[in-house]
Design a protein around this motif. Structure first.
Motif, PDB file in Angstrom:
ATOM      1  N   GLU A  79       0.840  -1.192   0.000  1.00 16.84           N
ATOM      2  CA  GLU A  79       0.000   0.000   0.000  1.00 16.84           C
ATOM      3  C   GLU A  79       0.873   1.239   0.000  1.00 16.84           C
ATOM      4  OE1 GLU A  79      -3.820   1.792   2.544  1.00 16.84           O
ATOM      5  OE2 GLU A  79      -3.003  -0.200   2.952  1.00 16.84           O
ATOM      6  N   MET A  80       0.433   2.258  -0.717  1.00 11.65           N
ATOM      7  CA  MET A  80       1.155   3.526  -0.768  1.00 11.65           C
ATOM      8  C   MET A  80       0.146   4.656  -0.889  1.00 11.65           C
ATOM      9  SD  MET A  80       3.938   5.307  -0.775  1.00 11.65           S
ATOM     10  CE  MET A  80       5.170   3.994  -0.879  1.00 11.65           C
ATOM     11  N   GLU A  81       0.383   5.738  -0.156  1.00 16.02           N
ATOM     12  CA  GLU A  81      -0.473   6.922  -0.205  1.00 16.02           C
ATOM     13  C   GLU A  81       0.380   8.160  -0.462  1.00 16.02           C
ATOM     14  OE1 GLU A  81      -3.680   7.597  -0.018  1.00 16.02           O
ATOM     15  OE2 GLU A  81      -4.499   5.604   0.426  1.00 16.02           O
ATOM     16  N   GLY A  82      -0.124   9.066  -1.297  1.00 13.80           N
ATOM     17  CA  GLY A  82       0.465  10.389  -1.442  1.00 13.80           C
ATOM     18  C   GLY A  82       1.860  10.432  -2.024  1.00 13.80           C
ATOM     19  N   ARG A 105      -5.035  -1.970  -6.892  1.00 14.67           N
ATOM     20  CA  ARG A 105      -5.836  -0.836  -7.329  1.00 14.67           C
ATOM     21  C   ARG A 105      -4.909   0.365  -7.387  1.00 14.67           C
ATOM     22  NH1 ARG A 105     -10.366   0.753 -10.119  1.00 14.67           N
ATOM     23  NH2 ARG A 105     -10.973   2.857  -9.478  1.00 14.67           N
ATOM     24  N   GLU A 120      -4.376   4.464  -8.473  1.00 15.99           N
ATOM     25  CA  GLU A 120      -5.097   5.707  -8.719  1.00 15.99           C
ATOM     26  C   GLU A 120      -4.133   6.869  -8.835  1.00 15.99           C
ATOM     27  OE1 GLU A 120      -7.722   5.761  -5.328  1.00 15.99           O
ATOM     28  OE2 GLU A 120      -9.326   4.809  -6.488  1.00 15.99           O
ATOM     29  N   TRP A 128      -9.717  11.403  -8.113  1.00 17.21           N
ATOM     30  CA  TRP A 128      -8.820  10.287  -8.393  1.00 17.21           C
ATOM     31  C   TRP A 128      -9.331   9.477  -9.581  1.00 17.21           C
ATOM     32  CZ3 TRP A 128      -4.198   9.698  -6.089  1.00 17.21           C
ATOM     33  CH2 TRP A 128      -3.967  10.345  -4.869  1.00 17.21           C
ATOM     34  N   GLY A 168      -8.690   5.810 -11.449  1.00 10.89           N
ATOM     35  CA  GLY A 168      -8.027   4.561 -11.084  1.00 10.89           C
ATOM     36  C   GLY A 168      -8.435   3.374 -11.930  1.00 10.89           C
ATOM     37  N   GLU A 217      -0.005  13.019  -8.302  1.00 10.21           N
ATOM     38  CA  GLU A 217       0.023  12.213  -7.084  1.00 10.21           C
ATOM     39  C   GLU A 217      -0.540  10.832  -7.381  1.00 10.21           C
ATOM     40  OE1 GLU A 217      -1.739  12.417  -2.481  1.00 10.21           O
ATOM     41  OE2 GLU A 217      -2.322  13.912  -3.993  1.00 10.21           O
ATOM     42  N   ARG A 234      -1.390   6.721  -5.736  1.00 10.64           N
ATOM     43  CA  ARG A 234      -1.557   5.842  -4.586  1.00 10.64           C
ATOM     44  C   ARG A 234      -1.983   4.478  -5.098  1.00 10.64           C
ATOM     45  NH1 ARG A 234      -7.116   8.420  -1.902  1.00 10.64           N
ATOM     46  NH2 ARG A 234      -8.575   7.630  -3.506  1.00 10.64           N
ATOM     47  N   TRP A 235      -1.729   3.468  -4.313  1.00  9.22           N
ATOM     48  CA  TRP A 235      -2.161   2.128  -4.697  1.00  9.22           C
ATOM     49  C   TRP A 235      -2.405   1.276  -3.469  1.00  9.22           C
ATOM     50  CZ3 TRP A 235       3.035   3.515  -5.751  1.00  9.22           C
ATOM     51  CH2 TRP A 235       4.006   2.834  -5.002  1.00  9.22           C
ATOM     52  N   ARG A 236      -3.144   0.218  -3.684  1.00 10.71           N
ATOM     53  CA  ARG A 236      -3.429  -0.752  -2.620  1.00 10.71           C
ATOM     54  C   ARG A 236      -3.540  -2.137  -3.244  1.00 10.71           C
ATOM     55  NH1 ARG A 236      -8.133  -2.827  -1.152  1.00 10.71           N
ATOM     56  NH2 ARG A 236      -9.254  -1.213  -2.325  1.00 10.71           N
TER      57      ARG A 236
END
Length: 306
Positions: free
Chosen positions: A35-38, A58, A60, A70, A72, A91, A93-95
């Motif tokens: 997982e990654m944000e920002g 996923r 985005e 977003w 995605g 920017e 992000r993914w999960r």
């Protein structure tokens, strides 16, 4: 260059072609966190082609400080993404939605190389060239080329610059044909042109005289008086082989002569014929002749005594 075990997830590549000096192409293999944000991606003018090789996620993206929501897609192994460059940061992000961390191969092609090739194809200015951005698509040829480059990275780039340069030309031509607005024009190029016998002889003679060197597409193209792109295309149309394939065949022929006529060690034969090391030389030789260099030398000597 190739790790013996899968590295820990990171936002840094675990394999890179940076040290190999591939002209116009940077290839990097990544093993991503679940997982990654920002994560902010700076402006980028080069072309990015991404092959997802493991895991499911996923993904985005949105413009930084923009009002856009977003955007995605769901990504699976074998999916590809094509980003054509942006003057603005964005920017991402993914999960992951699988137990397996996502792995991917990023191929970054210099825009100036893409534009220069396009201009040679259409005979005009191509600075405004635009490719179609795509996410979550599959393309068998692009995938095959990407996997061959990934394999090359894992083995430490033993084939030299010529293989990567030939693969880059194939990538660019395919992108121009299928992802540019003028693809139909490019697709109708005349394929009847060939190298002249004299041009082909000059190239082959140069390969044979310099087989121990790390040959490049540009150097071989100079022997025929063409740009690297036109030379690679004409050489294949003339011989049915890529320049890389012909160089490898000439090196193997030279290696057979040395094995028959000298007492050089296998390591020395590898160096004299332009292979990265004895291990790689043995692997290529065995694949082509169905026997190792040592067996080839032993069988030749046995037959010559009869």
């Amino acid at each position: 260059m190739c790790p013996t075990t899968m590295p820990s997830p990171s936002v840094l590549p675990y394999l890179s072609s940076a040290e190999a000096g591939w002209d116009g192409l940077l290839a990097e293999a990544w093993y991503l966190p679940l997982e990654m944000e920002g994560l902010i991606v700076p402006p980028e003018t080069d072309i990015a082609l991404v092959l997802f090789t493991g895991g499911e996620m996923r993904f985005e993206a949105r413009e930084v400080h923009g009002r856009d929501s977003w955007m995605g897609v769901d990504l699976h192994p074998g999916d590809m993404a094509l980003a054509t460059g942006s003057n603005l940061p964005y920017e991402i992000r993914w999960r992951s939605f699988s137990a397996t961390h996502t792995s991917e191969l990023d191929l970054r092609i210099r825009r100036d190389l893409l534009v220069r090739t396009a201009e040679e194809l259409v005979g005009g200015d191509a600075t405004g060239l635009m490719l179609q951005e795509k996410m979550s698509f599959q393309d068998p040829l692009l995938c095959q080329i990407a996997l061959s480059l990934w394999s090359e990275l894992r083995e430490g780039a033993p084939t030299g610059k010529l293989f990567a340069e030939s693969a880059t030309q194939m990538l660019i031509l395919h992108l121009l044909r299928h992802f540019a607005s003028w693809g139909k024009v490019i697709g109708t190029l005349d394929t009847s042109h060939r190298l002249t016998p004299q041009q082909l002889r000059s190239v082959i003679a140069y390969i044979r005289d310099h087989s121990s060197e790390d040959l490049t597409l540009d150097v071989l193209a100079q022997q025929a008086g063409f740009s690297p792109f036109h030379f690679a295309r004409l050489f294949r149309q003339t011989t049915g082989e890529t320049p890389h394939q012909r160089v490898r065949r000439e090196r193997l022929t030279h290696a057979q002569r040395l094995l028959r006529s000298t007492t050089l060690s296998l390591a020395q034969v590898a160096v004299e014929t332009g292979f990265a090391d004895q291990s790689y030389f043995t692997r290529v030789f065995k694949h082509a002749l169905r026997m190792t260099p040592a067996t080839y030398r032993r069988e030749y000597r046995s037959s010559s005594r009869i």
